[in-house]
Design a protein around this motif. Structure first.
Motif, PDB file in Angstrom:
ATOM      1  N   THR A   1       5.027  11.896  -1.492  1.00 28.48           N
ATOM      2  CA  THR A   1       4.125  12.040  -2.464  1.00 28.48           C
ATOM      3  C   THR A   1       4.173  10.656  -3.538  1.00 28.48           C
ATOM      4  OG1 THR A   1       4.075  14.308  -2.526  1.00 28.48           O
ATOM      5  CG2 THR A   1       2.973  13.301  -4.399  1.00 28.48           C
ATOM      6  N   VAL A   2       2.913   9.959  -3.433  1.00 27.33           N
ATOM      7  CA  VAL A   2       2.845   8.865  -4.466  1.00 27.33           C
ATOM      8  C   VAL A   2       2.462   9.388  -5.789  1.00 27.33           C
ATOM      9  CG1 VAL A   2       1.661   6.732  -4.995  1.00 27.33           C
ATOM     10  CG2 VAL A   2       2.013   7.528  -2.474  1.00 27.33           C
TER      11      VAL A   2
ATOM     12  N   ASP B   1       0.835  -1.326   0.128  1.00 27.51           N
ATOM     13  CA  ASP B   1       0.111   0.198   0.016  1.00 27.51           C
ATOM     14  C   ASP B   1       0.874   1.277   0.167  1.00 27.51           C
ATOM     15  OD1 ASP B   1      -1.734   2.106   0.378  1.00 27.51           O
ATOM     16  OD2 ASP B   1      -2.886   1.084   2.068  1.00 27.51           O
TER      17      ASP B   1
ATOM     18  N   LYS C   1       0.292   4.469  -0.475  1.00 21.87           N
ATOM     19  CA  LYS C   1      -0.028   5.487   0.341  1.00 21.87           C
ATOM     20  C   LYS C   1       0.137   5.338   2.006  1.00 21.87           C
ATOM     21  CE  LYS C   1      -4.211   6.786  -2.699  1.00 21.87           C
ATOM     22  NZ  LYS C   1      -5.576   6.931  -2.692  1.00 21.87           N
ATOM     23  N   GLN C   2       0.024   4.041   2.312  1.00 17.02           N
ATOM     24  CA  GLN C   2       0.631   3.725   3.668  1.00 17.02           C
ATOM     25  C   GLN C   2       1.964   3.726   3.799  1.00 17.02           C
ATOM     26  OE1 GLN C   2      -1.714   3.141   6.376  1.00 17.02           O
ATOM     27  NE2 GLN C   2       0.248   3.627   7.408  1.00 17.02           N
TER      28      GLN C   2
END
Length: 221
Positions: free
Chosen positions: A97-98, A80, A82-83
Motif C-alpha cells: 500500500t502506497v 513510480d 504505485k509501480q
C-alpha cells in the motif's frame, strides 16, 4: 536522505528483487501460509504508524502477518511508487500500500518476512565476498560483517586504498546494512552502520565511516 534510493537502486537491493530470487517454498509451507491467510481474515490488525514526512519505519508483527513500512526517504523522488507496490504484489508480498506520506507498507506472512530477510542476508554475504574477489577494488583484501550487518570491517592495503577510489565499495555496504536493519524493524532514528577500514598488514583501523551520517555529509557538500 534521498541518496538511499539512488544507491539502493544501483546495487539492485530492492524488496521485489529479494522476493523474486528466493527458492520456491515446499508444499508444507504453502499450506501453512494458506492457513495463516484464512485465520487472518478473522483477526484485527494494528495500524502501522508513520510520521507526516514519511520518516518512520514500522514492523508490526501480528499473530500471523508482518507489516513493514519503508519511509519515503528510501525511495527515489522520480520513482513510480504505485509501480513499486504492484511489482512487490506480483512477487511474494500479500499486499503493498502506497501511503499519503510517500511511504509504502508491505503486508506479508511471518514466513515470507523471514524468507525475505534471509534472502537479503544472502545477498549481502555474496556482496562482501565479491568485493575483494572481483578485482574491481584491488586494495580491498577482505570484508567481515556482524550478524545483523550493523558493523563491517574492511581489510585493505592502506597505501593502495588511500591512492584509489576503492572506498566507493564501502558505500554499498553501508546502504545494504542500513536497509537490512530497516526491514528487520530497527527504527529509522536508531539504526546505524559502522564501517572500519583496517590496514591488513598492521591490523590498525585508520578510518571509520558511519551511516547514515556519511550520506548526510555528502548531501551538504
Amino acid at each position: 536522505m534521498k541518496k538511499f534510493a539512488v544507491i539502493l537502486a544501483a546495487s539492485g537491493l530492492t524488496l521485489a528483487a529479494c522476493s523474486s530470487d528466493s527458492e520456491p517454498e515446499t508444499e508444507a509451507v504453502e499450506e501453512a501460509d494458506s492457513a495463516e491467510e484464512a485465520m487472518t481474515d478473522t483477526q484485527d490488525t494494528e495500524d502501522t504508524e508513520s510520521d507526516e514526512e514519511g520518516g518512520s519505519v514500522s514492523v508490526d508483527e501480528g499473530i500471523f502477518n508482518v507489516e513493514v513500512t519503508i519511509p519515503a526517504s528510501f525511495f527515489n523522488e522520480e520513482e513510480d511508487l504505485k509501480q513499486v507496490a504492484a511489482d512487490a504484489e506480483a512477487e511474494d508480498v500479500k499486499e503493498a500500500t502506497v501511503n499519503e506520506d510517500g511511504s509504502i507498507t508491505y503486508k506479508m506472512s511471518k514466513t515470507q518476512h523471514a524468507d525475505m530477510l534471509q534472502e537479503f542476508s544472502n545477498n549481502i554475504d555474496e556482496l562482501k565476498n565479491d568485493i575483494p574477489e572481483s578485482g574491481d577494488y584491488p586494495s580491498i583484501q577482505a570484508v567481515e560483517a556482524s550478524n545483523n550487518y550493523d558493523h563491517f570491517t574492511v581489510q585493505v592495503d592502506q597505501e593502495a586504498y588511500e591512492n584509489s577510489f576503492d572506498g566507493i565499495a564501502t558505500m554499498t555496504l553501508g546502504i545494504s546494512g542500513s536497509y537490512y536493519q530497516v526491514l528487520d524493524g530497527v527504527d529509522v532514528d536508531d539504526y546505524e552502520v559502522t564501517i572500519d577500514i583496517e590496514d591488513a598488514e598492521t591490523g590498525e583501523v585508520f578510518d571509520t565511516i558511519v551511516y547514515p551520517e556519511a550520506l548526510d555529509e555528502m548531501g551538504e557538500e
